[in-house]
Motif scaffolding. Structure first.
Motif, short mmCIF file in Angstrom:
data_model
loop_
_atom_site.label_atom_id
_atom_site.label_comp_id
_atom_site.label_asym_id
_atom_site.label_seq_id
_atom_site.Cartn_x
_atom_site.Cartn_y
_atom_site.Cartn_z
N ARG A 68 0.66 7.20 -6.34
CA ARG A 68 -0.49 8.12 -6.37
C ARG A 68 -0.04 9.56 -6.19
NH1 ARG A 68 -3.23 8.00 -0.94
NH2 ARG A 68 -1.36 9.29 -0.61
N ASP A 69 0.83 9.80 -5.21
CA ASP A 69 1.29 11.17 -4.95
C ASP A 69 2.03 11.73 -6.16
OD1 ASP A 69 0.18 10.92 -2.44
OD2 ASP A 69 2.09 10.62 -1.40
N LEU A 72 -5.26 5.54 -11.38
CA LEU A 72 -4.08 5.25 -12.18
C LEU A 72 -3.00 4.55 -11.35
CD1 LEU A 72 -3.61 8.48 -14.35
CD2 LEU A 72 -4.13 6.17 -15.18
N ALA A 73 -2.81 5.00 -10.12
CA ALA A 73 -1.81 4.37 -9.25
C ALA A 73 -2.20 2.92 -8.95
CB ALA A 73 -1.66 5.16 -7.96
N ARG A 74 -3.49 2.71 -8.69
CA ARG A 74 -3.95 1.35 -8.41
C ARG A 74 -3.82 0.48 -9.66
NH1 ARG A 74 -3.77 -0.62 -3.77
NH2 ARG A 74 -4.97 1.10 -2.86
N TYR A 75 -4.06 1.05 -10.81
CA TYR A 75 -3.91 0.32 -12.08
C TYR A 75 -2.47 -0.13 -12.27
CZ TYR A 75 -3.76 -0.25 -17.21
OH TYR A 75 -3.57 -0.73 -18.49
N ALA A 85 1.65 15.13 -11.17
CA ALA A 85 1.62 15.19 -12.63
C ALA A 85 0.36 15.89 -13.12
CB ALA A 85 1.71 13.79 -13.20
N ARG A 86 -0.77 15.62 -12.48
CA ARG A 86 -2.01 16.29 -12.89
C ARG A 86 -1.95 17.78 -12.58
NH1 ARG A 86 -7.69 14.45 -10.31
NH2 ARG A 86 -6.71 15.48 -8.50
N GLU A 87 -1.39 18.13 -11.43
CA GLU A 87 -1.25 19.54 -11.07
C GLU A 87 -0.34 20.28 -12.04
OE1 GLU A 87 0.19 19.23 -7.11
OE2 GLU A 87 -1.80 18.95 -6.22
N ASP A 88 0.66 19.56 -12.57
CA ASP A 88 1.62 20.16 -13.51
C ASP A 88 1.10 20.18 -14.94
OD1 ASP A 88 3.34 20.46 -11.38
OD2 ASP A 88 4.59 18.74 -11.89
N GLY A 89 -0.08 19.62 -15.17
CA GLY A 89 -0.63 19.58 -16.52
C GLY A 89 -0.10 18.43 -17.35
N ASN A 126 0.82 -1.20 0.00
CA ASN A 126 0.00 0.00 0.00
C ASN A 126 0.86 1.25 0.00
OD1 ASN A 126 -2.74 1.18 0.19
ND2 ASN A 126 -1.97 1.98 2.13
N ASP A 127 1.98 1.21 0.70
CA ASP A 127 2.89 2.36 0.71
C ASP A 127 3.41 2.64 -0.69
OD1 ASP A 127 4.76 4.30 2.15
OD2 ASP A 127 6.19 3.00 1.10
N GLY A 128 3.76 1.58 -1.43
CA GLY A 128 4.22 1.77 -2.79
C GLY A 128 3.15 2.41 -3.66
N CYS A 129 1.91 1.95 -3.50
CA CYS A 129 0.80 2.51 -4.27
C CYS A 129 0.60 3.99 -3.92
CB CYS A 129 -0.47 1.71 -3.99
SG CYS A 129 -1.89 2.21 -4.99
N CYS A 130 0.71 4.33 -2.65
CA CYS A 130 0.53 5.72 -2.23
C CYS A 130 1.62 6.63 -2.80
CB CYS A 130 0.52 5.82 -0.72
SG CYS A 130 -0.97 5.13 0.05
N ARG A 131 2.83 6.13 -2.89
CA ARG A 131 3.92 6.91 -3.46
C ARG A 131 3.67 7.19 -4.94
NH1 ARG A 131 9.26 3.80 -1.88
NH2 ARG A 131 10.28 5.60 -2.87
#
Length: 202
Positions: free
Chosen positions: A143-144, A164-167, A149-153, A136-141
């Motif tokens: 995700r963050d 996407l992270a879960r995928y 990336a979304r904030e940066d466009g 789960n920690d790997g998935c959270c990293r």
């Protein structure tokens, strides 16, 4: 008049603790937590059970240290992948790193963090929970990193970084299981490449 000794001089340990931990990691990786018996572990490490307990604590503590070594060694590709400049390159590097790590000829196939204790008895429940938290920690990293990336466009505004992270991590876990089942590196990489063809683009 002789000088009084403060106590007996300790004897050297007599083995390379770093090498012993490396061998323990490989043994847990190959056999899983419960499948790696004390005799199997100490035989691989080249030490007695007494020496193992003195140097590493009990079996669970040895596993925790082996998992930390795995995270900093074979699984370190994740930290490197998160530094890639785009989300797609992050995902590609994670998948490629997983394929490489889970199929190297000189080490066990699969992933210690995935297969180490998926199913465990009551005695191994703490290790099972430890590995669930590790995954789960790997998935959270991831995700963050995708949130950034979304904030940066770099990802579309409507994209879902959590999904996407879960995928990506689900693909990682699947690759590990397939590698442990004997699927070869080329086929696994083709699967990873196919998954990236649907990556959301801005």
């Amino acid at each position: 008049m002789g000088t009084k000794q403060s106590g007996p001089v300790g004897r050297p340990r007599g083995f390379d603790a770093d090498e012993a931990l490396e061998r323990a990691m490989l043994t847990f990786w190959e056999h899983g937590y419960e499948g790696a018996s004390l005799a199997t572990l100490t035989g691989a490490m080249g030490i007695s059970a007494k020496s193992m307990y003195a140097a590493f604590g009990n079996k669970e503590e040895l596993f925790r240290r082996a998992l930390a070594r795995y995270t900093e060694g074979p699984s370190a590709y994740l930290a490197r992948a998160l530094e890639e400049p785009t989300a797609r390159e992050v995902a590609a590097a994670i998948l490629a790193g997983t394929v490489r790590t889970t199929t190297r000829p000189a080490q066990p196939h699969g992933c210690l963090g995935v297969q180490g204790a998926l199913a465990a008895s009551a005695a191994g429940s703490d290790v099972r929970d430890l590995l669930a938290a590790w995954r789960n920690d790997g998935c959270c990293r991831v995700r963050d990193r995708f949130v950034r990336a979304r904030e940066d466009g770099d990802l579309p505004p409507e994209s879902d970084p959590v999904l996407l992270a879960r995928y990506v991590t689900t693909l990682v876990f699947g690759i590990a299981v397939q590698a442990a089942s004997g699927v070869d590196r080329e086929e696994l990489q083709r699967m990873a490449d196919a998954a990236l063809r649907t990556w959301p683009l801005c």
